[in-house]
Design an enzyme around this catalytic site. Structure first.
Site, PDB file in Angstrom:
ATOM      1  N   ASP A 288      32.726  36.888  49.486  1.00  0.00           N
ATOM      2  CA  ASP A 288      33.995  37.008  48.771  1.00  0.00           C
ATOM      3  C   ASP A 288      34.714  35.663  48.893  1.00  0.00           C
ATOM      4  OD1 ASP A 288      36.193  38.058  47.377  1.00  0.00           O
ATOM      5  OD2 ASP A 288      36.096  39.978  48.433  1.00  0.00           O
ATOM      6  N   GLU A 493      44.820  43.632  46.100  1.00  0.00           N
ATOM      7  CA  GLU A 493      44.352  43.434  47.466  1.00  0.00           C
ATOM      8  C   GLU A 493      45.462  43.692  48.504  1.00  0.00           C
ATOM      9  OE1 GLU A 493      41.432  40.251  48.007  1.00  0.00           O
ATOM     10  OE2 GLU A 493      41.488  39.883  45.861  1.00  0.00           O
TER      11      GLU A 493
END
Length: 609
Positions: A288, A493
């Site tokens: 990521d 997020e």
């Protein structure tokens, strides 16, 4: 002699032969270049040509310029590709983007409902069609690689990525992985298990994420710790990856989160022994964004150690994303000093090249401009509108079920439309739209709830719209009914981690103030269940969960005015109080407002799957 030299460029040769031929010609520096993914803003000609960078991406909101169209994106990506083909070996780049509900970074693209809404549909065929439409719009912009789908099983709505999960139920998440076949195409019968597959130029490389357990963290904390046995991890969180791999998913993204304290980005057991060896995954594992940097704490204290742990654990491509020179120098040092074996580097690069060959990038490196007309086309917007219709969940209809408020009368003389989300396209789309965290207002092309209502009602119906209902309007006696749309501000997020889950903008008070005076339909626009106060549930006449519907608000009007019935079922348990969380279906002793699978229809008083 020339034929031997260019074997890897020959499309008639088997892919594995081409991979091995190209790998044999590469220097260590070129191999490390292929393992490196950088952000578009640092993708200078020297990086692409001289460092042989293998991949470029854009962060959410990182665009060629504001409101750049698909053609502008294609110009940019083709420019990068031209530089890559001018490098010594001419290996094309693979360009990646977070196309998580349509090609959502691009102005004018079709924005589909976020995954939580699609989970409410339970419709695998619809997910497949959305994947196919998304692939076309992504390819129109010159992009080859979508960081989607998220196959997390969200066990706690306090998690800021709850809306990226199809459901708290593993079976529903597994069903919706059909989107991968839409994105990549249908593998032929007998396709080798675990081998990546991309059907052609109208398809994209997909990415199953985030491996593994990202939806099960303690208290729903983003990038947190999933505390569970291996058996539970496998049964609940890993199961959807079996379906992704069986459909030929080309890449898997590692999770920021930890499993029993072990950071996934550095977990060799899960990334290599389980994902690659046991499950037979032959594509590449990507980190990521800056995921390597977070393996060792405190942050930034031992970057070289982080790289060593991650690459040895099984990370193949690294989303750096900015300081690629430092990353490449450190990785080279680790290989030369024997801390990372050349065999591990070769394995990583083989996997990356395999996906590039499978995706046809050597034969068709540039964008297909004939696809531009399909971006945001009527067929795709109609599909998104269908998805909105099917995602809506009817939670209440009438204070007395024998006297339902819905469907609404489109020929009513006068109706009130109000609330923070009634006329805000950005709020309607949620996070990962135009920017990373989303925005407010006319951030893309689409239809708001208010616009859809005005389109749906009769010519003689007066629609009164107020962002906040005025005392004067509420005191009127000639309003037939009110539609109040409230919900969450966009987030992404960790910015969405929320320990309270109260309706923002005084949403509860707004609904109650209207419902005290006028028959009221309340519509929640949110990425997850929110706290529903007893007074709200008591006062409101009808309640619909619309999730984050995207650009096509017409789907809401289609159902509330009765052109279509409700078919959506809750993808998550709707808790009563925050203290009840996390609520798991199997251990649900807490009496929720509405259980997993709840959903009313016009034809039945209650439906529960």
């Amino acid at each position: 002699m020339e034929e031997i030299k260019s074997l890897y460029k020959n499309p008639n040769e088997p892919i594995e032969a081409r991979v091995k031929d190209l790998l044999s010609r590469m220097t260590l520096e070129q191999k490390i270049g292929q393992m490196t993914q950088i952000e578009r803003r640092v993708a200078a000609p020297v990086a692409i040509r001289d460092y042989a960078i293998g991949s470029i991406l854009n962060a959410g909101g990182s665009a060629p310029f504001q409101n750049a169209l698909s053609s502008d994106w294609a110009d940019m990506v083709d420019g990068f590709q031209k530089l890559a083909l001018e490098s010594e070996l001419g290996v094309p780049i693979i360009y990646g983007t977070d196309a998580v509900h349509g090609n959502n970074n691009v102005y004018g693209a079709t924005i589909f409902p976020h995954n939580v809404g699609l989970g409410a549909t339970r419709d695998a065929d619809l997910a497949l069609k959305i994947g196919a439409a998304t692939a076309l719009e992504v390819r129109a912009s010159g992009i080859h690689y979508a960081f989607a789908p998220c196959v997390a099983v969200c066990k706690d709505p306090r998690w800021g990525r709850c809306y990226e999960s199809y459901s708290e139920d593993t079976a529903i998440v597994r069903k919706m992985t059909s989107i991968i076949t839409g994105l990549q195409g249908q593998p032929p019968k007998g396709h080798p298990k675990g081998y990546p597959f991309v059907a052609g130029r109208n398809n994209v490389v997909a990415c199953a994420k985030h491996f593994v357990g990202d939806g099960g963290t303690d208290k729903g904390l983003n990038e947190g710790n999933t505390i569970t046995s291996y058996d539970e991890l496998e049964r609940i969180h890993m199961a959807p990856y079996l379906d992704c791999i069986s459909q030929g998913v080309s890449t898997v993204m590692a999770s920021y989160s930890s499993w029993n304290g072990s950071k996934l980005h550095g977990d060799r057991y899960l990334l290599t022994e389980i994902l690659k060896d046991k499950l037979g995954f032959k594509g590449f594992v990507i980190s990521d964004w800056g995921g390597l940097d977070k393996i060792i704490e405190p942050y930034g204290s031992d970057y070289r150690g982080c790289i060593s742990l991650a690459i040895n654990a099984g990370i193949d491509m690294v989303m750096v994303p900015f300081d690629y020179k430092q990353f490449m120098e450190e990785l080279k040092f680790l290989v030369v000093s024997g801390k990372i074996l050349m065999a591990r580097i070769d394995d990583a690069v083989e996997r990356i090249l395999r996906v590039k060959f499978v995706a046809g990038l050597f034969e068709h490196p540039f964008s297909d401009r004939s696809l531009l007309d399909i971006v945001g086309c009527k067929a795709h917007r109609d599909l998104a509108r269908e998805a909105v219709r099917k995602s809506l969940v009817l939670l209440k209809n009438g204070k007395d079920p024998r006297k339902p408020l819905l469907p609404l009368d489109r020929k009513a003389k006068r109706i009130l439309v109000t609330g923070s989300h009634a006329d805000d396209l950005g709020y309607q789309c949620g996070g990962w739209t135009a920017t990373w965290y989303g925005g407010s207002g006319r951030i893309t092309v689409g239809t708001t709830i208010l616009e859809a209502i005005k389109e749906a009602v009769g010519d003689n119906t007066e629609v009164i719209y107020e962002l906040k209902p005025s005392t004067e309007t509420l005191s009127r006696l000639d309003i037939s009914f009110a539609i109040v749309a409230i919900g969450e501000e966009p987030y992404a997020e960790f910015t969405g981690d929320n320990s309270e889950l109260i309706i923002p903008f005084n949403g509860t008070e707004v609904i109650c103030s209207v419902a005290d005076r006028i028959p009221t339909l309340a519509i929640t626009i949110s990425g997850r269940p929110l706290v529903l106060e007893p007074q709200l549930l008591e006062k409101v006449d009808a309640l619909v969960a619309a999730w984050l519907p995207g650009s096509e608000g017409g789907g809401i009007a289609d159902v509330i005015f009765g052109d279509f019935d409700f078919v959506g079922k809750l993808p998550m348990t709707w808790f009563k109080m925050i203290e009840q969380l996390p609520m798991h279906t199997k251990y649900n002793l807490h009496d929720p407002h509405y259980p997993l699978g709840f959903g009313l229809t016009y034809t039945k008083h209650m439906s529960l799957d």
